[in-house]
Design a protein around this motif. Structure first.
Motif, short mmCIF file in Angstrom:
data_model
loop_
_atom_site.label_atom_id
_atom_site.label_comp_id
_atom_site.label_asym_id
_atom_site.label_seq_id
_atom_site.Cartn_x
_atom_site.Cartn_y
_atom_site.Cartn_z
N GLN A 1 -4.79 23.14 -15.41
CA GLN A 1 -3.98 23.44 -14.58
C GLN A 1 -4.34 23.65 -12.97
O GLN A 1 -3.68 23.11 -12.18
CB GLN A 1 -3.06 24.47 -15.10
CG GLN A 1 -2.24 23.17 -16.93
CD GLN A 1 -0.82 24.25 -17.20
OE1 GLN A 1 -1.36 26.23 -16.83
NE2 GLN A 1 -0.36 24.03 -17.59
N ASP B 1 -1.55 18.39 -18.75
CA ASP B 1 0.28 18.77 -18.88
C ASP B 1 0.06 18.77 -17.42
O ASP B 1 1.64 18.60 -17.18
CB ASP B 1 -0.44 20.37 -19.58
CG ASP B 1 -0.47 19.51 -20.57
OD1 ASP B 1 -0.46 18.72 -21.05
OD2 ASP B 1 -0.33 20.93 -21.76
N LYS B 2 -0.61 19.29 -16.91
CA LYS B 2 0.39 19.79 -15.05
C LYS B 2 0.86 18.66 -14.63
O LYS B 2 1.55 18.40 -13.48
CB LYS B 2 -0.67 20.18 -14.01
CG LYS B 2 -0.69 20.58 -12.81
CD LYS B 2 0.90 22.00 -12.56
CE LYS B 2 0.28 23.28 -13.78
NZ LYS B 2 1.77 24.15 -13.61
N THR C 1 -3.15 21.37 -9.87
CA THR C 1 -2.47 21.97 -8.60
C THR C 1 -2.82 22.04 -7.21
O THR C 1 -2.20 21.68 -6.48
CB THR C 1 -2.07 23.51 -8.93
OG1 THR C 1 -1.52 23.43 -10.39
CG2 THR C 1 -1.21 23.98 -8.25
N ARG D 1 1.58 15.96 -15.65
CA ARG D 1 2.90 15.89 -15.93
C ARG D 1 3.83 16.06 -15.62
O ARG D 1 5.38 15.57 -15.36
CB ARG D 1 2.90 15.91 -18.16
CG ARG D 1 2.18 14.53 -18.55
CD ARG D 1 2.10 15.09 -19.80
NE ARG D 1 1.14 13.72 -20.82
CZ ARG D 1 0.74 13.74 -21.95
NH1 ARG D 1 0.89 15.08 -22.61
NH2 ARG D 1 -0.28 12.68 -22.38
N GLU D 2 4.13 17.66 -16.06
CA GLU D 2 4.81 18.18 -14.62
C GLU D 2 4.98 17.56 -13.65
O GLU D 2 6.26 17.84 -12.93
CB GLU D 2 4.69 19.29 -14.71
CG GLU D 2 5.13 20.36 -13.93
CD GLU D 2 4.92 22.12 -13.91
OE1 GLU D 2 5.02 22.91 -13.37
OE2 GLU D 2 3.87 22.51 -14.51
#
Length: 292
Positions: free
Chosen positions: A24, A69-70, A28, A72-73
């Motif tokens: 993650q 997951d990050k 980021t 997708r965010e």
């Protein structure tokens, strides 16, 4: 005429033990340059170096899951990637984003009178060093991780709605002062940084006072030692924090005074609670920073 692309790449070794969180943080961090230019990241490709003979593949699976997951965010589509066997684990992304060519933000162009807004607290580099030494408490590590896994997406969206923005960068490996100096290097402008207004994790102060700091911080400070002046109200430990290399740090924005307060209010209303006005651009001492 109305569409340009931004391309960037970033990858690094783990700075936390948890592979999912590392994935993650790496994502980021990699998306940060697109947000700092005012763009919207659209697609990404994984970059993986993995010691397949030394580590279980489950570790890699968790890293990639955290990264996905990050993404997708962020609304980013993973379209591929490349992996190699390496003795040292590394992970990151190549990112493609879009922007209107007349709205690109650069890390140069700040104008005298501009105010400087920083959107995240400092101290992640010092926390990482303290963690390696077994000195960082769980609450501080959790706070640092929360900062490093928070996308600059919302801040960038608010920035895109703001007039009078003259420059922007994300604060990463060179620390706040290193990236601030990049903004004014070779220009006719200088800066004042309001040291007491700069947000940082309060718990890192004792580490800075005791010299428990990353080597990159020391190199950052030494490299820029002729370009900043320390006022009487700025202690040495705080100067160190201002040079602390950040991972997935916040945005540093130079914009007109009238818009700065309004943008700050909108950011805080959007949940970016740590955002603060941390300085101003001046016509004095071109290429240098005064810490007041």
């Amino acid at each position: 005429d109305d569409l340009a692309i931004i391309q960037t790449v970033d990858f690094f070794t783990p700075i936390v033990d948890d592979p999912y969180i590392f994935g993650q943080i790496a994502v980021t961090n990699a998306l940060g340059d697109v947000y700092a230019m005012g763009g919207k990241p659209l697609t990404a490709m994984n970059i993986v170096c993995f010691p397949i003979r030394k580590m279980a593949t489950g570790i890699l699976r968790e890293i990639l899951k955290g990264g996905l997951d990050k993404m997708r965010e962020a609304g980013v589509l993973l379209i591929g990637g490349h992996s190699v066997e390496d003795d040292e684990l590394k992970y990151g992304l190549s990112v493609t984003g879009t922007i209107h060519p007349e709205k690109v933000l650069f890390n140069r162009g700040a104008q005298p009178g501009d105010r400087l807004i920083l959107t995240k607290e400092l101290g992640t580099g010092i926390v990482s060093t303290a963690l390696k030494a077994g000195l960082a408490g769980a609450a501080l590590v959790a706070r640092s991780v929360a900062s490093m896994t928070t996308l600059n997406k919302r801040a960038a969206e608010l920035l895109a709605e703001t007039e009078g923005v003259h420059a922007c960068t994300d604060v990463t490996g060179f620390g706040l002062l290193g990236h601030a100096l990049e903004m004014i290097e070779g220009s006719a402008t200088g800066m004042r940084i309001f040291a007491s207004a700069v947000p940082f994790f309060p718990e890192v102060r004792p580490f800075a006072e005791e010299g428990i700091v990353p080597g990159g911080l020391i190199r950052n400070r030494k490299f820029r030692e002729s370009q900043f002046e320390v006022g009487p109200n700025c202690p040495n430990w705080l100067v160190d924090i201002l040079f602390d290399p950040q991972t997935a740090g916040g945005l540093l924005i130079a914009l007109s005074p009238g818009e700065a307060e309004k943008l700050l209010a909108r950011m805080r209303g959007a949940g970016i609670a740590e955002a603060a006005i941390v300085g101003e651009v001046t016509a004095d001492a071109p290429g240098k920073i005064l810490l007041v």
